[in-house]
Design an enzyme around this catalytic site. Structure first.
Site, mmCIF file in Angstrom:
data_model
loop_
_atom_site.group_PDB
_atom_site.id
_atom_site.type_symbol
_atom_site.label_atom_id
_atom_site.label_comp_id
_atom_site.label_asym_id
_atom_site.label_seq_id
_atom_site.Cartn_x
_atom_site.Cartn_y
_atom_site.Cartn_z
ATOM 1 C CG ASN A 1 -1.701 1.250 1.410
ATOM 2 O OD1 ASN A 1 -1.754 2.076 0.501
ATOM 3 N ND2 ASN A 1 -2.345 1.409 2.566
ATOM 4 C CE LYS A 29 -0.044 3.128 4.785
ATOM 5 N NZ LYS A 29 0.039 3.202 6.247
ATOM 6 C CG HIS A 60 -5.704 1.925 5.230
ATOM 7 N ND1 HIS A 60 -5.243 2.860 6.126
ATOM 8 C CD2 HIS A 60 -4.701 1.022 5.067
ATOM 9 C CE1 HIS A 60 -3.997 2.539 6.481
ATOM 10 N NE2 HIS A 60 -3.655 1.429 5.856
ATOM 11 C CD GLU A 114 -2.812 5.437 6.820
ATOM 12 O OE1 GLU A 114 -2.747 5.490 5.588
ATOM 13 O OE2 GLU A 114 -1.944 4.860 7.520
ATOM 14 C CD GLU A 137 -3.236 -2.378 7.281
ATOM 15 O OE1 GLU A 137 -2.221 -2.718 6.671
ATOM 16 O OE2 GLU A 137 -3.776 -1.269 7.154
ATOM 17 N N GLY A 142 2.936 2.298 10.807
ATOM 18 C CA GLY A 142 3.904 3.369 10.632
ATOM 19 C C GLY A 142 4.614 3.777 11.909
ATOM 20 C CB SER A 164 5.599 -1.771 12.005
ATOM 21 O OG SER A 164 5.237 -0.421 12.233
ATOM 22 N N GLY A 211 3.055 -1.085 4.195
ATOM 23 C CA GLY A 211 3.153 0.335 3.885
ATOM 24 C C GLY A 211 4.598 0.719 3.585
HETATM 25 P P1 13P Z 1 3.276 0.353 7.627
HETATM 26 O O1 13P Z 1 3.771 -0.933 7.024
HETATM 27 O O2 13P Z 1 4.010 1.570 7.124
HETATM 28 O O3 13P Z 1 3.180 0.291 9.125
HETATM 29 O O4 13P Z 1 1.765 0.559 7.087
HETATM 30 C C1 13P Z 1 0.871 -0.502 7.182
HETATM 31 C C2 13P Z 1 -0.359 -0.150 6.446
HETATM 32 O O5 13P Z 1 -1.110 0.720 6.849
HETATM 33 C C3 13P Z 1 -0.629 -0.863 5.192
HETATM 34 O O6 13P Z 1 -1.921 -0.622 4.734
#
Ligand code: 13P
Length: 251
Positions: free
Chosen positions: A9, A11, A96, A98, A167, A173, A213, A234
């Site tokens: 992803n 983002k 997601h 976010e 997640e 992140g 992560s 991510g």
């Molecule tokens: P990270 O791998 O940067 O923690 O993000 C995970 C994520 O939100 C994937 O959709």
């Protein structure tokens, strides 16, 4: 048998040129290899079509990071599921954290998106997960069950086309990965819930990815858990070499 999947992803991190370069790097890194999992990259809308073109003929599947809850028409700035599908993309991340956090996405909206994605032949990668306070208050299982209610409105035939991603928001992140035991506990409880809602075969056939992560160093231990079928990645999806390490965690 359910599929093993490693999905990126990206983002809001890649320009068009950076996205094409990253897709090319990944295609080259995978050339001549037979990954032991499906490989997917979900990119910003502006690069979905170009990335789909770039990876044509490779093992890489392409997706968008969202789609509109509306079919078509006067929705300035929105991108519909049919528009995503028209690029050759096959996947669409939905729900997601976010999007839930910054755009107030709730089950009613996500049900519309799920149905439009499915109607247009896209595989939804449907995200669920608790925030830190819900983990600390030990309410995370009921929170996730509440989020799963959106996918549970689907018929068994449609549900079978959906990929779930767990997640934990506190792990996204932050460098704070859920331990493999914490992730496994949630994945097993999601699978049990699917079995209760549909049936055991449906639950056994559902791919449930872990995200938060996840990187080359922790992917092998996470993927060794019986109910973890891959990852939604991510930060570590933004460099082909890092992403390859995670793909290669499937031996
Ligand atoms: P990270 O791998 O940067 O923690 O993000 C995970 C994520 O939100 C994937 O959709």
């Amino acid at each position: 048998m359910r599929k093993k999947i490693v999905a990126g992803n990206w983002k809001m991190n890649t320009t068009l040129q950076e996205g094409i370069a990253l897709a090319n790097d990944l295609k080259n890194a995978l050339a001549g290899k037979t990954p032991k999992c499906d490989v997917v990259v979900c990119t910003p809308y502006i690069s979905v079509a170009a990335v789909a073109e770039t990876v044509k003929g490779s093992v890489i599947g392409v997706g968008a990071e969202d789609c509109s809850a509306n079919e078509k028409g006067a929705f300035t700035g929105e991108v519909s599921a049919s528009m995503v599908a028209s690029t050759g993309a096959k996947y669409c991340i939905l729900g997601h954290s976010e999007r839930r956090q910054y755009h107030g996405e709730d089950n009613a909206l996500l049900i519309k998106k799920l149905n439009l994605a499915l109607a247009n032949g896209l595989t939804p990668i449907f995200c669920v997960g608790e925030v830190k306070e819900e983990r600390e208050a030990n309410t995370f299982k009921s929170v996730i069950e509440g989020q799963m209610a959106a996918v549970y409105t689907l018929s068994a035939a449609d549900f079978a086309k959906v990929v779930i991603a767990y997640e934990p928001v506190w792990a996204i992140g932050t460098g704070l990965t859920a331990t493999s035991a914490q992730a496994q506990e949630v994945h097993a409880s999601i699978r049990a819930s699917i079995a209760a809602k549909y049936d055991k075969a449906t639950a056994e056939n559902t791919s449930i990815l872990y995200g938060g992560s996840c990187k080359g160093s922790n992917a092998p231990e996470l993927f060794a858990q019986p109910d973890i079928d891959g990852g939604l990645i991510g930060g570590a999806a933004l460099k082909a070499a890092d992403f390859m390490q995670i793909i290669e965690a499937w031996k």
